[in-house]
Motif scaffolding. Structure first.
Motif, PDB file in Angstrom:
ATOM      1  N   ARG A 161       1.035  -1.227   0.096  1.00 42.18           N
ATOM      2  CA  ARG A 161       0.131  -0.021   0.373  1.00 42.18           C
ATOM      3  C   ARG A 161       0.263   1.279   0.099  1.00 42.18           C
ATOM      4  O   ARG A 161       0.196   2.344  -0.013  1.00 42.18           O
ATOM      5  CB  ARG A 161      -0.980  -0.147   1.101  1.00 42.18           C
ATOM      6  N   GLN A 162       2.067   1.031   0.486  1.00 38.79           N
ATOM      7  CA  GLN A 162       2.930   1.809   0.414  1.00 38.79           C
ATOM      8  C   GLN A 162       4.617   2.275   0.508  1.00 38.79           C
ATOM      9  O   GLN A 162       4.525   0.651   1.605  1.00 38.79           O
ATOM     10  CB  GLN A 162       2.720   2.934   2.091  1.00 38.79           C
ATOM     11  N   TRP A 163       5.309   2.843   0.287  1.00 43.36           N
ATOM     12  CA  TRP A 163       6.012   3.147   0.674  1.00 43.36           C
ATOM     13  C   TRP A 163       6.949   4.342   1.159  1.00 43.36           C
ATOM     14  O   TRP A 163       6.803   4.974   0.707  1.00 43.36           O
ATOM     15  CB  TRP A 163       6.734   1.907  -0.148  1.00 43.36           C
ATOM     16  N   VAL A 164       7.857   3.866   1.921  1.00 42.53           N
ATOM     17  CA  VAL A 164       9.265   5.274   1.969  1.00 42.53           C
ATOM     18  C   VAL A 164      10.562   4.743   2.292  1.00 42.53           C
ATOM     19  O   VAL A 164      11.216   3.946   2.568  1.00 42.53           O
ATOM     20  CB  VAL A 164       9.349   6.263   3.936  1.00 42.53           C
ATOM     21  N   ILE A 165      11.343   5.796   1.334  1.00 40.78           N
ATOM     22  CA  ILE A 165      12.515   5.641   1.189  1.00 40.78           C
ATOM     23  C   ILE A 165      13.717   6.663   1.485  1.00 40.78           C
ATOM     24  O   ILE A 165      13.206   7.766   1.986  1.00 40.78           O
ATOM     25  CB  ILE A 165      12.673   5.480  -0.963  1.00 40.78           C
ATOM     26  N   THR A 166      14.446   6.420   2.494  1.00 40.83           N
ATOM     27  CA  THR A 166      15.106   6.895   3.638  1.00 40.83           C
ATOM     28  C   THR A 166      16.686   6.954   2.487  1.00 40.83           C
ATOM     29  O   THR A 166      17.515   5.869   2.713  1.00 40.83           O
ATOM     30  CB  THR A 166      15.463   6.472   5.138  1.00 40.83           C
ATOM     31  N   ASP A 167      17.453   7.969   2.170  1.00 35.28           N
ATOM     32  CA  ASP A 167      18.487   7.523   1.751  1.00 35.28           C
ATOM     33  C   ASP A 167      19.272   8.245   2.541  1.00 35.28           C
ATOM     34  O   ASP A 167      19.790   7.549   3.797  1.00 35.28           O
ATOM     35  CB  ASP A 167      18.393   9.069   0.279  1.00 35.28           C
ATOM     36  N   ASP A 168      20.852   8.181   1.414  1.00 34.66           N
ATOM     37  CA  ASP A 168      21.864   8.056   3.096  1.00 34.66           C
ATOM     38  C   ASP A 168      22.140   9.665   3.421  1.00 34.66           C
ATOM     39  O   ASP A 168      22.663   9.738   5.055  1.00 34.66           O
ATOM     40  CB  ASP A 168      23.241   7.647   1.881  1.00 34.66           C
TER      41      ASP A 168
END
Length: 202
Positions: A161-168
């Protein structure tokens, strides 16, 4: 890299209508892996919440393994295409062509892999359930410096249903999708970066 973060941080597939039963059990990593491996094609609308708080909308096309396309709705004139092991970010305001990055250096590669196995050692760094959804945080165990992707699933049936990407750098992008239409035919040309470059030059 900021555009890449906004784009790749954007990869979630929908938190709209989280109508799972309140007694839903936490999904196992094996069940989630099976769901992702069976998800061959999908199309749907998305809402993207960027790290600066701005909001974008558009249409997403997924064709596993290794291919995804984000078409942004006006007034934005942007496009993100993953295919052939690359991610290309097209911006109509740029005269230098698209920015390109290896797909395997982004958290997107976790779910676009040919064989998703979230039970692999050190791939999942967190798993929780609130009785309605199951949330899994995953990374490339060989390259954790590339960032993480947090996936939110409902069950019965299992749906991303959703995703969250956290970068470096710790910046986050969230993408929320409406209902996905799965199993249809999506043309390969939609994920051809070279063809898209020719189209944008005309």
């Amino acid at each position: 890299m900021k555009q890449l973060r906004l784009l790749l941080l954007l990869v979630p597939l929908g938190l709209a209508a989280l109508a799972a039963p309140s007694h839903a059990q936490q999904l196992s990593l094996a069940a989630i892996s099976q769901y992702l491996n069976q998800l061959q094609t999908a199309t749907g609308e998305f809402t993207q919440i960027n790290s600066d708080g701005t909001i974008s909308t558009g249409t997403i096309y997924i064709k596993r393994p290794g291919r995804v396309r984000f078409e942004y709705a006006p007034p934005e004139r942007s496009l993100v295409v993953a295919g052939g092991g690359q991610v290309a970010i097209f911006d109509a305001r740029s005269n230098d062509g698209p920015d390109r990055y290896p797909l395997n250096q982004t958290p997107l590669s976790v779910i676009l892999a040919r064989n998703v196995d979230l039970t692999r050692a050190s791939m999942v760094t967190g798993q929780t359930s609130d009785g309605t959804t199951t949330t899994v945080t995953a990374q490339d165990p060989d390259n954790p410096e590339y960032g993480t992707i947090q996936l939110v699933f409902t069950s019965d049936p299992v749906e991303l249903r959703q995703w969250v990407i956290t970068d470096d750098l710790g910046e986050q992008t969230t993408v929320i999708l409406g209902d996905l239409a799965t199993g249809g035919n999506i043309r390969d040309i939609l994920f051809n970066i070279q063809a898209e470059m020719r189209s944008w030059q005309n």
